[in-house]
Design a protein around this motif. Structure first.
Motif, PDB file in Angstrom:
ATOM      1  N   ARG A 290       0.836  -1.200   0.000  1.00 45.68           N
ATOM      2  CA  ARG A 290       0.000   0.000   0.000  1.00 45.68           C
ATOM      3  C   ARG A 290       0.874   1.255   0.000  1.00 45.68           C
ATOM      4  O   ARG A 290       0.624   2.200  -0.758  1.00 45.68           O
ATOM      5  CB  ARG A 290      -0.937  -0.007   1.207  1.00 45.68           C
ATOM      6  N   ASP A 308      -7.086   4.533  -1.710  1.00 42.70           N
ATOM      7  CA  ASP A 308      -8.239   4.235  -0.854  1.00 42.70           C
ATOM      8  C   ASP A 308      -9.397   3.688  -1.682  1.00 42.70           C
ATOM      9  O   ASP A 308     -10.095   2.748  -1.265  1.00 42.70           O
ATOM     10  CB  ASP A 308      -8.696   5.500  -0.121  1.00 42.70           C
ATOM     11  N   TRP A 311      -8.707   0.092  -2.650  1.00 39.94           N
ATOM     12  CA  TRP A 311      -8.910  -0.826  -1.524  1.00 39.94           C
ATOM     13  C   TRP A 311     -10.408  -1.103  -1.331  1.00 39.94           C
ATOM     14  O   TRP A 311     -10.810  -2.228  -1.047  1.00 39.94           O
ATOM     15  CB  TRP A 311      -8.290  -0.242  -0.260  1.00 39.94           C
ATOM     16  N   ARG A 332      -5.045  -1.377   5.575  1.00 38.17           N
ATOM     17  CA  ARG A 332      -5.473   0.011   5.418  1.00 38.17           C
ATOM     18  C   ARG A 332      -5.447   0.730   6.753  1.00 38.17           C
ATOM     19  O   ARG A 332      -4.958   1.847   6.866  1.00 38.17           O
ATOM     20  CB  ARG A 332      -6.884   0.053   4.828  1.00 38.17           C
TER      21      ARG A 332
END
Length: 340
Positions: A290, A308, A311, A332
Protein backbone atom coordinates in the motif's frame (compact mmCIF):
# COMPACT_ATOMS: atom_id res chain seq x y z
CA UNK A 1 35.18 10.10 -17.23
CA UNK A 2 35.59 7.67 -14.33
CA UNK A 3 34.53 4.02 -14.51
CA UNK A 4 31.28 4.44 -12.59
CA UNK A 5 30.15 7.32 -14.80
CA UNK A 6 31.16 5.46 -17.94
CA UNK A 7 29.31 2.36 -16.82
CA UNK A 8 26.17 4.31 -15.96
CA UNK A 9 26.29 6.05 -19.33
CA UNK A 10 26.43 2.63 -20.99
CA UNK A 11 23.41 1.45 -18.99
CA UNK A 12 21.41 4.56 -19.86
CA UNK A 13 22.12 3.96 -23.55
CA UNK A 14 21.47 0.19 -23.25
CA UNK A 15 24.96 -0.28 -24.72
CA UNK A 16 26.12 -3.78 -23.75
CA UNK A 17 29.38 -3.58 -25.65
CA UNK A 18 30.41 -0.38 -23.90
CA UNK A 19 29.44 -1.70 -20.47
CA UNK A 20 31.38 -4.93 -20.97
CA UNK A 21 34.37 -3.05 -22.37
CA UNK A 22 34.39 -0.82 -19.27
CA UNK A 23 34.28 -3.83 -16.97
CA UNK A 24 36.90 -5.72 -18.98
CA UNK A 25 39.28 -2.78 -18.69
CA UNK A 26 38.75 -2.59 -14.94
CA UNK A 27 39.29 -6.32 -14.44
CA UNK A 28 42.16 -6.84 -16.89
CA UNK A 29 44.06 -3.56 -16.45
CA UNK A 30 42.96 -1.90 -13.21
CA UNK A 31 43.04 -4.93 -10.95
CA UNK A 32 39.35 -4.96 -10.04
CA UNK A 33 37.97 -8.29 -8.85
CA UNK A 34 34.66 -9.59 -10.12
CA UNK A 35 33.28 -9.11 -6.63
CA UNK A 36 34.23 -5.44 -6.68
CA UNK A 37 32.55 -4.98 -10.06
CA UNK A 38 29.35 -6.45 -8.68
CA UNK A 39 29.51 -4.51 -5.43
CA UNK A 40 30.48 -1.11 -6.84
CA UNK A 41 28.97 -1.11 -10.34
CA UNK A 42 26.28 -3.70 -11.02
CA UNK A 43 24.34 -3.80 -7.75
CA UNK A 44 24.24 -0.02 -7.05
CA UNK A 45 23.47 0.82 -10.68
CA UNK A 46 20.56 -1.64 -10.63
CA UNK A 47 19.23 0.00 -7.48
CA UNK A 48 19.43 3.34 -9.27
CA UNK A 49 17.55 1.88 -12.23
CA UNK A 50 14.77 0.78 -9.90
CA UNK A 51 14.64 4.19 -8.24
CA UNK A 52 14.32 5.93 -11.61
CA UNK A 53 11.35 3.73 -12.49
CA UNK A 54 9.81 4.33 -9.07
CA UNK A 55 10.02 8.10 -9.46
CA UNK A 56 8.59 7.92 -12.98
CA UNK A 57 11.74 9.26 -14.65
CA UNK A 58 12.31 6.01 -16.55
CA UNK A 59 9.84 3.85 -18.42
CA UNK A 60 9.50 0.10 -17.97
CA UNK A 61 11.25 -0.35 -21.33
CA UNK A 62 14.26 1.70 -20.17
CA UNK A 63 14.40 -0.27 -16.93
CA UNK A 64 14.34 -3.59 -18.78
CA UNK A 65 17.00 -2.50 -21.26
CA UNK A 66 19.40 -1.36 -18.54
CA UNK A 67 18.75 -4.52 -16.54
CA UNK A 68 19.61 -6.58 -19.60
CA UNK A 69 22.97 -4.83 -19.80
CA UNK A 70 23.69 -5.58 -16.15
CA UNK A 71 22.73 -9.22 -16.66
CA UNK A 72 25.07 -9.51 -19.64
CA UNK A 73 27.94 -8.18 -17.51
CA UNK A 74 27.26 -10.75 -14.78
CA UNK A 75 27.18 -13.53 -17.39
CA UNK A 76 30.52 -12.28 -18.74
CA UNK A 77 32.08 -12.27 -15.28
CA UNK A 78 30.70 -15.75 -14.61
CA UNK A 79 32.18 -17.09 -17.84
CA UNK A 80 35.66 -16.23 -16.53
CA UNK A 81 35.35 -18.24 -13.33
CA UNK A 82 37.28 -21.50 -13.04
CA UNK A 83 35.40 -24.78 -13.27
CA UNK A 84 34.22 -26.18 -9.93
CA UNK A 85 36.12 -28.98 -8.27
CA UNK A 86 35.10 -32.59 -8.62
CA UNK A 87 33.51 -32.69 -5.16
CA UNK A 88 31.93 -29.23 -5.22
CA UNK A 89 28.33 -29.18 -3.96
CA UNK A 90 25.70 -28.75 -6.65
CA UNK A 91 23.25 -25.96 -5.93
CA UNK A 92 20.24 -25.30 -8.12
CA UNK A 93 19.49 -21.56 -8.30
CA UNK A 94 16.28 -20.14 -9.75
CA UNK A 95 13.68 -17.45 -9.30
CA UNK A 96 10.31 -18.29 -7.87
CA UNK A 97 7.47 -19.09 -10.25
CA UNK A 98 6.16 -15.78 -11.62
CA UNK A 99 9.31 -13.89 -10.62
CA UNK A 100 10.96 -12.26 -13.65
CA UNK A 101 13.67 -10.28 -11.86
CA UNK A 102 16.56 -12.63 -12.58
CA UNK A 103 19.50 -10.33 -11.83
CA UNK A 104 19.63 -10.86 -8.03
CA UNK A 105 19.56 -14.64 -8.50
CA UNK A 106 22.22 -14.34 -11.19
CA UNK A 107 24.50 -12.36 -8.85
CA UNK A 108 24.08 -14.95 -6.09
CA UNK A 109 24.77 -17.75 -8.57
CA UNK A 110 28.00 -16.00 -9.57
CA UNK A 111 29.00 -15.53 -5.93
CA UNK A 112 28.34 -19.19 -5.15
CA UNK A 113 30.47 -20.26 -8.11
CA UNK A 114 33.26 -17.89 -7.06
CA UNK A 115 33.22 -19.68 -3.69
CA UNK A 116 33.65 -23.04 -5.38
CA UNK A 117 30.09 -24.34 -5.72
CA UNK A 118 28.80 -26.11 -8.81
CA UNK A 119 25.74 -24.03 -9.74
CA UNK A 120 22.91 -24.88 -12.09
CA UNK A 121 21.17 -21.58 -12.86
CA UNK A 122 17.61 -21.93 -14.17
CA UNK A 123 16.74 -18.24 -14.33
CA UNK A 124 13.47 -16.36 -14.11
CA UNK A 125 9.91 -17.71 -13.80
CA UNK A 126 10.68 -21.44 -14.08
CA UNK A 127 7.93 -23.86 -15.02
CA UNK A 128 7.10 -25.69 -11.76
CA UNK A 129 6.76 -29.26 -13.04
CA UNK A 130 9.94 -28.99 -15.10
CA UNK A 131 11.80 -27.50 -12.14
CA UNK A 132 10.61 -30.27 -9.83
CA UNK A 133 11.67 -32.87 -12.40
CA UNK A 134 15.14 -31.29 -12.53
CA UNK A 135 15.37 -31.40 -8.74
CA UNK A 136 14.33 -35.05 -8.61
CA UNK A 137 16.73 -36.12 -11.36
CA UNK A 138 19.76 -34.05 -10.29
CA UNK A 139 19.34 -34.37 -6.52
CA UNK A 140 21.32 -31.18 -5.78
CA UNK A 141 22.79 -30.42 -2.37
CA UNK A 142 20.29 -27.57 -2.08
CA UNK A 143 17.75 -25.53 -4.00
CA UNK A 144 17.99 -21.75 -3.75
CA UNK A 145 15.09 -19.50 -4.76
CA UNK A 146 15.30 -15.74 -5.23
CA UNK A 147 12.35 -13.33 -5.18
CA UNK A 148 12.24 -9.57 -5.64
CA UNK A 149 8.48 -9.01 -5.90
CA UNK A 150 6.50 -9.87 -2.77
CA UNK A 151 3.58 -10.90 -4.99
CA UNK A 152 5.68 -13.84 -6.20
CA UNK A 153 5.53 -15.39 -2.71
CA UNK A 154 1.93 -16.41 -3.32
CA UNK A 155 1.10 -19.91 -4.50
CA UNK A 156 4.46 -21.35 -3.37
CA UNK A 157 3.57 -23.39 -0.29
CA UNK A 158 2.49 -26.58 -2.05
CA UNK A 159 5.48 -26.42 -4.39
CA UNK A 160 7.83 -25.92 -1.42
CA UNK A 161 6.18 -28.83 0.36
CA UNK A 162 6.85 -31.01 -2.66
CA UNK A 163 10.55 -30.18 -2.54
CA UNK A 164 10.66 -30.60 1.24
CA UNK A 165 9.16 -34.09 0.92
CA UNK A 166 12.24 -35.10 -1.10
CA UNK A 167 14.46 -33.98 1.78
CA UNK A 168 16.54 -31.47 -0.17
CA UNK A 169 17.33 -28.24 1.73
CA UNK A 170 15.39 -25.31 0.28
CA UNK A 171 16.87 -21.88 0.93
CA UNK A 172 15.24 -18.60 -0.05
CA UNK A 173 16.38 -14.99 -0.30
CA UNK A 174 15.77 -11.69 -2.00
CA UNK A 175 14.03 -8.39 -1.38
CA UNK A 176 10.55 -9.96 -1.39
CA UNK A 177 11.28 -11.62 1.93
CA UNK A 178 11.70 -8.27 3.67
CA UNK A 179 15.10 -8.60 5.33
CA UNK A 180 16.44 -10.93 7.97
CA UNK A 181 13.70 -10.90 10.63
CA UNK A 182 10.73 -10.88 8.26
CA UNK A 183 12.56 -13.13 5.82
CA UNK A 184 12.96 -15.96 8.31
CA UNK A 185 9.28 -15.76 9.26
CA UNK A 186 8.05 -15.66 5.67
CA UNK A 187 10.39 -18.49 4.68
CA UNK A 188 9.14 -20.68 7.52
CA UNK A 189 5.50 -19.90 6.70
CA UNK A 190 6.02 -21.06 3.11
CA UNK A 191 7.81 -24.23 4.17
CA UNK A 192 11.38 -23.30 3.21
CA UNK A 193 14.28 -24.70 5.20
CA UNK A 194 15.94 -21.34 5.80
CA UNK A 195 16.41 -17.75 4.66
CA UNK A 196 19.82 -16.37 3.63
CA UNK A 197 21.06 -12.98 2.45
CA UNK A 198 24.42 -13.85 0.88
CA UNK A 199 26.14 -16.69 -0.95
CA UNK A 200 28.45 -17.24 2.02
CA UNK A 201 25.43 -17.59 4.31
CA UNK A 202 24.06 -20.26 1.97
CA UNK A 203 27.29 -22.26 2.17
CA UNK A 204 27.46 -21.80 5.95
CA UNK A 205 23.94 -23.18 6.24
CA UNK A 206 24.81 -26.17 4.08
CA UNK A 207 27.82 -26.91 6.29
CA UNK A 208 25.38 -27.36 9.20
CA UNK A 209 22.44 -29.02 7.45
CA UNK A 210 22.36 -32.77 6.73
CA UNK A 211 22.52 -33.90 3.13
CA UNK A 212 18.90 -35.01 3.32
CA UNK A 213 16.35 -33.59 5.72
CA UNK A 214 13.57 -35.61 7.35
CA UNK A 215 10.15 -35.13 5.81
CA UNK A 216 8.42 -32.37 7.78
CA UNK A 217 4.89 -32.51 9.09
CA UNK A 218 2.84 -30.11 7.01
CA UNK A 219 0.10 -28.12 8.73
CA UNK A 220 -3.46 -28.78 7.67
CA UNK A 221 -4.90 -26.38 5.12
CA UNK A 222 -7.45 -23.90 6.40
CA UNK A 223 -9.55 -20.91 5.37
CA UNK A 224 -6.48 -18.74 4.77
CA UNK A 225 -5.11 -21.28 2.30
CA UNK A 226 -8.46 -21.47 0.52
CA UNK A 227 -8.53 -17.68 0.13
CA UNK A 228 -4.93 -17.57 -1.07
CA UNK A 229 -5.63 -20.27 -3.65
CA UNK A 230 -8.72 -18.41 -4.87
CA UNK A 231 -6.72 -15.20 -5.26
CA UNK A 232 -4.00 -17.03 -7.19
CA UNK A 233 -6.46 -18.63 -9.60
CA UNK A 234 -9.11 -15.96 -9.99
CA UNK A 235 -7.60 -12.68 -8.77
CA UNK A 236 -6.75 -11.43 -12.24
CA UNK A 237 -10.40 -11.65 -13.27
CA UNK A 238 -11.13 -8.88 -10.78
CA UNK A 239 -8.84 -6.38 -12.51
CA UNK A 240 -10.97 -5.54 -15.61
CA UNK A 241 -14.03 -5.02 -13.41
CA UNK A 242 -12.15 -2.61 -11.16
CA UNK A 243 -10.73 -0.72 -14.14
CA UNK A 244 -14.23 -0.44 -15.63
CA UNK A 245 -15.66 0.87 -12.36
CA UNK A 246 -12.86 3.42 -12.10
CA UNK A 247 -13.65 4.55 -15.63
CA UNK A 248 -17.33 4.99 -14.82
CA UNK A 249 -16.48 7.02 -11.75
CA UNK A 250 -13.79 9.18 -13.32
CA UNK A 251 -14.76 9.50 -16.96
CA UNK A 252 -14.88 7.28 -20.00
CA UNK A 253 -14.31 3.62 -19.03
CA UNK A 254 -12.54 3.10 -22.35
CA UNK A 255 -9.93 5.75 -21.52
CA UNK A 256 -9.08 5.00 -17.90
CA UNK A 257 -6.14 2.80 -18.91
CA UNK A 258 -4.56 5.56 -20.98
CA UNK A 259 -5.18 8.17 -18.27
CA UNK A 260 -3.58 6.00 -15.61
CA UNK A 261 -1.02 3.82 -17.40
CA UNK A 262 0.15 0.68 -15.61
CA UNK A 263 -2.63 0.90 -12.98
CA UNK A 264 -4.07 -2.45 -14.06
CA UNK A 265 -0.64 -4.07 -13.56
CA UNK A 266 -0.38 -2.42 -10.16
CA UNK A 267 -3.76 -3.87 -9.18
CA UNK A 268 -2.56 -7.34 -10.24
CA UNK A 269 0.53 -6.85 -8.09
CA UNK A 270 -1.59 -5.80 -5.10
CA UNK A 271 -3.75 -8.90 -5.49
CA UNK A 272 -0.62 -11.05 -5.66
CA UNK A 273 0.65 -9.41 -2.51
CA UNK A 274 -2.69 -10.05 -0.82
CA UNK A 275 -2.39 -13.74 -1.70
CA UNK A 276 1.19 -13.73 -0.37
CA UNK A 277 0.09 -11.96 2.79
CA UNK A 278 -2.64 -14.52 3.42
CA UNK A 279 -0.32 -17.44 2.56
CA UNK A 280 2.37 -16.28 4.99
CA UNK A 281 -0.07 -14.86 7.58
CA UNK A 282 1.96 -11.65 7.38
CA UNK A 283 -0.09 -8.42 7.36
CA UNK A 284 3.05 -6.32 6.85
CA UNK A 285 3.14 -7.39 3.20
CA UNK A 286 -0.06 -5.48 2.52
CA UNK A 287 1.16 -2.45 4.46
CA UNK A 288 4.32 -2.48 2.33
CA UNK A 289 2.49 -2.69 -0.98
CA UNK A 290 0.00 0.00 0.00
CA UNK A 291 2.79 2.43 0.88
CA UNK A 292 4.60 1.47 -2.34
CA UNK A 293 1.51 2.12 -4.46
CA UNK A 294 0.92 5.51 -2.84
CA UNK A 295 4.49 6.49 -3.76
CA UNK A 296 4.29 5.13 -7.31
CA UNK A 297 1.04 6.96 -8.07
CA UNK A 298 2.17 10.21 -6.42
CA UNK A 299 5.34 10.20 -8.53
CA UNK A 300 3.13 10.00 -11.61
CA UNK A 301 0.86 12.85 -10.57
CA UNK A 302 -2.03 10.62 -9.48
CA UNK A 303 -3.84 11.53 -6.26
CA UNK A 304 -3.13 9.09 -3.44
CA UNK A 305 -6.90 9.01 -2.77
CA UNK A 306 -7.04 6.53 -5.66
CA UNK A 307 -5.39 3.95 -3.37
CA UNK A 308 -8.24 4.24 -0.85
CA UNK A 309 -10.67 3.82 -3.72
CA UNK A 310 -8.85 0.74 -4.99
CA UNK A 311 -8.91 -0.83 -1.52
CA UNK A 312 -12.67 -0.21 -1.39
CA UNK A 313 -13.20 -1.76 -4.82
CA UNK A 314 -10.98 -4.75 -4.01
CA UNK A 315 -13.04 -5.54 -0.93
CA UNK A 316 -16.25 -6.03 -2.92
CA UNK A 317 -15.35 -9.24 -4.82
CA UNK A 318 -13.80 -10.68 -1.65
CA UNK A 319 -17.17 -10.98 0.10
CA UNK A 320 -16.90 -14.77 0.26
CA UNK A 321 -13.27 -14.74 1.35
CA UNK A 322 -13.18 -13.49 4.93
CA UNK A 323 -9.48 -13.97 5.64
CA UNK A 324 -8.46 -12.01 2.56
CA UNK A 325 -10.89 -9.22 3.47
CA UNK A 326 -9.46 -9.03 7.00
CA UNK A 327 -5.89 -8.74 5.70
CA UNK A 328 -6.92 -6.09 3.18
CA UNK A 329 -8.78 -4.03 5.80
CA UNK A 330 -6.05 -4.43 8.42
CA UNK A 331 -3.41 -3.11 6.04
CA UNK A 332 -5.47 0.01 5.42
CA UNK A 333 -5.93 0.71 9.11
CA UNK A 334 -2.29 0.00 9.91
CA UNK A 335 -1.06 2.22 7.08
CA UNK A 336 -3.36 5.06 8.17
CA UNK A 337 -2.01 4.81 11.71
CA UNK A 338 1.65 5.04 10.69
CA UNK A 339 3.40 8.32 11.56
CA UNK A 340 3.90 10.75 8.69
Amino acid sequence: MDARTDYWTALGAADRQRAQATVASLVDHEGWSAGRVLEELVVPSQARVGDLWLTGEWSVAQEHAATGVNESVVHWLTSRLPAPGEHAPTILVACLQGERHALPALVVAHDLMSLGANVLFLGADPEPSGLLSAILSLRPRAVLFSASLTSSLSNQRMFFHGIASVGIPLIVGGRAFGGRELGSRRAEALGATAYAETAQEVLDLLAELPVRLPTPEFPELGAADDDAEWLDHYGRRIVPEIMWTLGQRHGDPQEVGSRWPEVSQHIEHVLGCLAASVSTRDESIMVEVRDWLVEVLANRGIDAALVDELWELLAEPLQGHPVARVFLAASRRTADELPA
